[in-house]
Write an enzyme that holds these catalytic residues in place. Structure first.
Site, short mmCIF file in Angstrom:
data_model
loop_
_atom_site.label_atom_id
_atom_site.label_comp_id
_atom_site.label_asym_id
_atom_site.label_seq_id
_atom_site.Cartn_x
_atom_site.Cartn_y
_atom_site.Cartn_z
N CYS A 2 56.10 40.18 42.29
CA CYS A 2 57.51 40.15 42.67
C CYS A 2 58.21 38.95 42.04
CB CYS A 2 57.62 40.06 44.18
SG CYS A 2 56.54 41.19 45.04
N ARG A 27 58.85 41.54 34.93
CA ARG A 27 57.66 41.51 35.78
C ARG A 27 57.44 42.82 36.51
NH1 ARG A 27 56.15 36.28 36.77
NH2 ARG A 27 55.23 36.79 38.76
N TRP A 82 57.64 44.27 44.14
CA TRP A 82 56.68 45.26 43.62
C TRP A 82 55.78 45.54 44.82
CZ3 TRP A 82 55.36 47.66 38.88
CH2 TRP A 82 54.07 48.18 38.82
N ASN A 108 56.42 36.16 47.56
CA ASN A 108 55.55 36.82 46.56
C ASN A 108 54.11 36.66 47.02
OD1 ASN A 108 57.79 37.20 45.05
ND2 ASN A 108 57.16 35.90 43.34
N GLY A 109 53.26 37.64 46.70
CA GLY A 109 51.84 37.51 47.01
C GLY A 109 51.46 38.24 48.27
N GLU A 490 34.71 48.97 26.39
CA GLU A 490 36.06 48.42 26.56
C GLU A 490 36.40 47.44 25.43
OE1 GLU A 490 38.50 49.29 28.09
OE2 GLU A 490 39.81 47.57 28.22
N LYS A 494 39.47 47.90 22.76
CA LYS A 494 40.50 46.88 22.52
C LYS A 494 40.59 46.57 21.03
CE LYS A 494 42.18 47.07 25.59
NZ LYS A 494 42.00 47.63 26.91
N GLU A 497 42.28 49.52 19.16
CA GLU A 497 43.68 49.84 19.42
C GLU A 497 44.63 48.73 19.01
OE1 GLU A 497 45.02 50.51 23.47
OE2 GLU A 497 43.56 49.11 24.26
N HIS A 513 17.81 55.37 17.32
CA HIS A 513 17.86 56.82 17.14
C HIS A 513 18.93 57.22 16.12
CE1 HIS A 513 14.99 57.22 20.35
NE2 HIS A 513 15.72 56.39 21.08
N LYS A 612 52.34 53.37 26.48
CA LYS A 612 51.68 52.80 27.66
C LYS A 612 51.15 53.90 28.58
CE LYS A 612 50.40 49.46 30.32
NZ LYS A 612 49.21 48.73 29.87
C1 F6R Z 1 43.78 51.10 26.62
C2 F6R Z 1 44.64 51.81 27.56
C3 F6R Z 1 44.43 53.26 27.75
C4 F6R Z 1 44.64 53.67 29.23
C5 F6R Z 1 44.59 55.19 29.37
C6 F6R Z 1 44.68 55.63 30.81
O1 F6R Z 1 44.06 49.74 26.54
O2 F6R Z 1 45.52 51.23 28.14
O3 F6R Z 1 43.18 53.66 27.30
O4 F6R Z 1 43.63 53.08 30.00
O5 F6R Z 1 45.64 55.76 28.63
O6 F6R Z 1 45.86 55.22 31.40
P1 F6R Z 1 46.03 55.22 32.96
O7 F6R Z 1 45.07 54.24 33.52
O8 F6R Z 1 47.46 54.84 33.20
O9 F6R Z 1 45.71 56.59 33.44
#
Ligand code: F6R
Length: 617
Positions: A2, A27, A82, A108-109, A490, A494, A497, A513, A612
Site C-alpha cells: 500500500c 506500487r 492493496w 501499510n503491512g 526457474e 529467468k 526470458e 542419458h 505480464k
Molecule cells: C516468468 C513469468 C511467467 C509466469 C506465467 C504464469 O518470469 O512471469 O512464466 O509465471 O506466465 O503467470 P501467473 O502466475 O500469473 O499465472
C-alpha cells in the site's frame, strides 16, 4: 504494497495528498482514501478502484460538484490500499477511524495479533466498521489517548505485533501527525513550513527533496516546523535529513534503475507478508482463512498442482514439501497440458491452481475442469478479486504486492513460502509430523525474510563476476536434483526470458542419458548444490560435468566446503532446513540473469514477445 502520504503545513493539502498518491500508483492498489482535518472535524472520503474514482468522490475535476473532503484543510492523510485483510470495498479502504471519529489512521503491512486485539477492544466496547487489521490501530490510539497523541501512538505501538508502518492524526491536534515504523518503509519530507510523511520518497519529491528516514521501532511526530524522532521507549533519536538527487524516472522506481531490481530487493518483505499472521504461535500454522472442511483435509487422497511458468516451478518446490511433511501424494502438471489430457480426478482430490495474476487462461481452465469433475479447488494467487478467486472453493493470497517487471521474482518466493505453509498446515491437520519438527520448521520459516536479506546482501559481487565472465555466452546449463531442480528450472527460465541466452535445466542424474553431449570447455554450468540428503549424488554429477571441461558455478549452503572443492566457483547462501533452501538458492540465479541482461543492454522490465499476464488460450 500500500501507499501512505500525510501532510501538515500551511497550504490546502487535499490536492497535494492525492497528487502524492498518484506518485505511488506504480506500487499497485485496489482502493484509495483521504482524511482531512479542518475546524476540529475530520472529513474522510474513500473509493474503490483507481485514483480517478477518488478524485470524483472528493469533487476534484468535476464541473460544479461541491467538493466534499474539506478542500481548505492544511493537514491530512491519504492512502492507496492493496487488499490483504478483508475484501476490496469502500469500508475496508483506508483511512480508518476510531469510535468517535476523532482519530484517523493509514497503515501499510500486517498486524499479526489483530484477532486478539480486536477481541479485547470489542470487550472494552469498541465498535468496528471494517474487516481490516488496520482499523485496530485507530481504536488502540483512542484507548490510550489522554491528551498527548505521540504518547497514545507509542502505547498503541507497544501493543502491536507484525510488520507495518502507520500514520495517525487526531481532531484535537490540527498541526500534528504521528507515524511509527516496524519493518515497513516510512520517510519524512521536510519542506519550508510544511512536512510530509510517506511510505516512499516519490510521494513528496515534487515538493521537497529533503528527506529523513525513519528506522524500525521509531515514532516520528511531525508538525509544519519539522519532525521529532523518538524510540519505542520515548528516548529522543538524533537523525539528519538528506538531499535526494533522483530524477523522475528513478523516483518512480524508488531509486532503482529497473522495476525488476526493485522487486528482487523487495523479496524479504514479500515473504514476510506471506507468512506473517499465518504462523501465529511457535507450534501452529493457521490457514483457517482457506475455510476447507478439516475432515476433507484429513481424508483427501492426493493433491494435484496446476500452474504455468514460474508458478509451476513454485508448485514443484511445494510438491517436495507437501510429500515430505504431510505424506500426501502430489501430482504436478503444467496447466496447458493438464486441461487437454482428460485427467483422472475426483471429489477426494485437492487441486491447487497457482497463478500470480489470477488471470492466466490455461491455469483457470485447468482449475475449472477439475472443479467440474468434482475436485475441491484452491487458488494460490497474488491478486484479490482476480478470476482465480472466483473459480475456486478456497483461496490463499501470496500478498507479495504488485509486480511490474514481466519476469516473476518476488511473486515466486512468496508462492514458494505459501506452499511451505500449505505443506506444514496439511501435515498438522493429518498429524503427519511430530510437534517438535513442526516447531523447528516454523522457526525456520519465520527466519526466511532475514535469510533472504542476508543472501541479497552477500552474493552480489560474486554473481556480477560470473555475469561479466559469461555475458557473451551462447548457452547456459543448470543442474540440480530434488528441490534443487525447480530452482534450476526457474534460473534457466529467468536467463532465457530476460537475457535471450538459450538455457536448459536438467535433473543432474539425467545428464549421462544424453545431454552431456552438449558440454565443452565453453559451457557455463550452474549447479544448485545446497545441503541435502542427496548432496553427494549432486557432487558426483558435478564431477562428470567438470570432466568434460565445463566451468561449474555452484550454489552451496554455507559451511559445506566440499562443494567449493568440487566446483570452479561457489556462491554461498545461508543455511536453512534443506527443504527450504530453494527460497535462498534462487536469489543468485535471479541476479545472474538480471546482471547478464543488463550487461547486454537489454530491457529487463519488458522483455521482447512477453506480457505480464497470459490471458489467451
Ligand atoms: C516468468 C513469468 C511467467 C509466469 C506465467 C504464469 O518470469 O512471469 O512464466 O509465471 O506466465 O503467470 P501467473 O502466475 O500469473 O499465472
Amino acid at each position: 504494497m500500500c501507499g501512505i502520504v500525510g501532510y501538515v503545513g500551511k497550504r490546502p493539502c487535499r490536492d497535494l495528498l492525492i497528487n502524492g498518491l498518484q506518485k505511488l500508483e506504480y506500487r499497485g492498489y485496489d482502493s484509495a482514501g483521504i482524511s482531512l482535518l479542518a475546524d476540529g472535524e475530520i472529513d474522510s472520503v474513500r473509493a474503490v478502484g483507481n485514483l480517478a474514482n477518488l478524485r470524483v468522490a472528493v469533487g476534484m475535476g468535476t464541473n460544479g460538484d461541491a467538493p466534499v473532503a474539506a478542500p481548505s484543510a492544511t493537514i491530512g492523510l491519504a492512502h492507496t490500499r492493496w487488499a490483504t485483510h478483508g475484501r476490496v470495498t469502500e469500508e475496508n479502504a483506508h483511512p480508518h477511524g476510531d469510535c468517535s471519529d476523532e482519530v484517523h489512521i493509514v497503515l501499510n503491512g500486517i498486524i499479526e495479533n489483530h484477532a486478539e486485539l480486536r477481541q479485547d477492544l470489542r470487550g472494552d466496547g469498541h465498535v468496528f466498521s471494517s474487516e481490516t487489521d488496520a482499523e485496530i490501530v485507530a481504536h488502540l490510539i483512542e484507548k490510550h489517548y489522554s491528551g498527548d497523541l505521540t504518547e497514545a501512538v507509542r502505547s498503541a505501538f507497544g501493543d502491536l505485533r507484525g510488520h507495518y508502518a502507520f500514520a495517525a492524526m487526531h481532531a484535537a491536534h490540527p498541526d500534528t501527525l504521528v507515524a511509527a515504523r516496524q519493518e515497513c518503509p516510512l520517510v519524512v519530507g521536510m519542506g519550508d513550513d510544511e512536512t510530509f510523511v510517506a511510505s516512499a520518497i516519490p510521494a513528496f519529491l515534487a515538493e521537497t527533496r529533503n528527506a529523513l528516514a525513519i528506522e524500525n521501532g521509531e515514532i516520528v511526530t511531525v508538525t509544519p516546523d519539522g519532525a521529532t524522532v523518538t524510540d519505542a521507549a520515548g528516548a529522543s533519536v538524533a537523525r539528519k535529513s538528506e538531499e535526494i538527487l533522483w530524477d523522475e524516472d528513478a523516483a518512480e522506481k524508488g531509486g532503482y534503475a529497473t522495476f525488476m531490481r526493485k522487486e528482487i530487493d523487495e523479496q524479504p518483505d514479500a515473504v514476510a507478508e506471506t507468512i506473517a499472521d499465518r504462523l501465529p504461535d511457535k507450534d501452529r500454522v493457521d490457514l483457517s482463512e482457506l475455510e476447507l472442511d478439516p475432515e476433507f483435509v484429513r481424508s483427501m487422497r492426493r493433491i494435484v498442482i496446476v500452474a504455468c511458468g514460474t508458478s509451476y516451478h513454485a508448485g514443484l518446490v511445494g510438491r517436495y514439501a507437501i510429500e515430505q511433511w504431510a505424506r500426501v501424494p502430489v501430482e504436478m502438471d503444467i496447466a496447458s497440458e493438464y486441461r487437454y489430457r482428460d485427467p483422472v480426478v475426483s471429489s477426494d482430490d485437492l487441486v491447487i491452481g497457482i497463478t500470480q495474476s489470477g488471470e492466466t487462461a490455461d491455469t483457470l481452465a485447468a482449475m475449472r475442469l477439475a472443479r467440474e469433475k468434482g475436485a475441491k479447488v484452491m487458488a494460490l494467487t497474488n491478486v484479490m478479486g482476480s478470476q482465480a478467486t472466483r473459480d475456486a472453493d478456497a483461496v490463499l493470497f501470496t500478498r507479495a504486492g504488485l509486480e511490474i517487471g514481466v519476469a516473476a521474482t518476488k511473486t515466486f518466493v512468496s508462492q514458494v513460502a505459501a506452499m511451505y505453509l500449505v505443506g506444514l498446515w496439511v501435515a498438522q491437520q493429518r498429524d503427519a509430523l511430530p510437534a517438535e519438527r513442526v516447531a523447528e520448521l516454523i522457526a525456520e520459516l519465520r527466519n526466511l525474510p532475514s535469510k533472504i536479506q542476508e543472501t541479497l546482501d552477500s552474493v552480489e559481487e560474486r554473481v556480477k563476476a560470473v555475469a561479466r565472465a559469461e555475458k557473451d555466452g551462447t548457452f547456459f546449463l543448470y543442474l540440480g536434483r530434488n528441490v534443487g531442480l525447480p530452482v534450476c528450472l526457474e534460473g534457466a527460465l529467468k536467463m532465457k526470458e530476460i537475457s535471450y541466452i538459450p538455457s536448459d535445466a536438467y535433473a543432474a542424474g539425467e545428464m549421462k542419458h544424453g545431454p552431456i553431449a552438449l558440454l565443452d570447455e565453453s559451457t557455463p554450468v550452474v549447479c544448485v548444490a545446497t545441503d541435502s540428503p542427496i548432496l553427494d549424488k549432486v557432487l558426483s554429477n558435478v564431477e562428470e560435468v567438470r570432466a568434460r571441461g565445463a566451468d561449474v558455478v555452484s550454489i552451496a549452503t554455507e559451511g559445506t566446503p566440499r562443494v567449493a572443492e568440487a566446483s570452479d566457483l561457489t556462491i554461498e547462501v545461508p543455511r536453512t532446513d534443506w527443504l527450504l533452501q530453494p527460497i535462498v538458492a534462487v536469489l543468485p540465479l535471479q541476479l545472474l540473469a538480471y546482471h547478464v541482461a543488463r550487461m547486454r543492454g537489454l530491457n529487463v522490465d519488458q522483455p521482447r514477445n512477453l506480457a505480464k499476464t497470459v490471458t489467451v488460450e
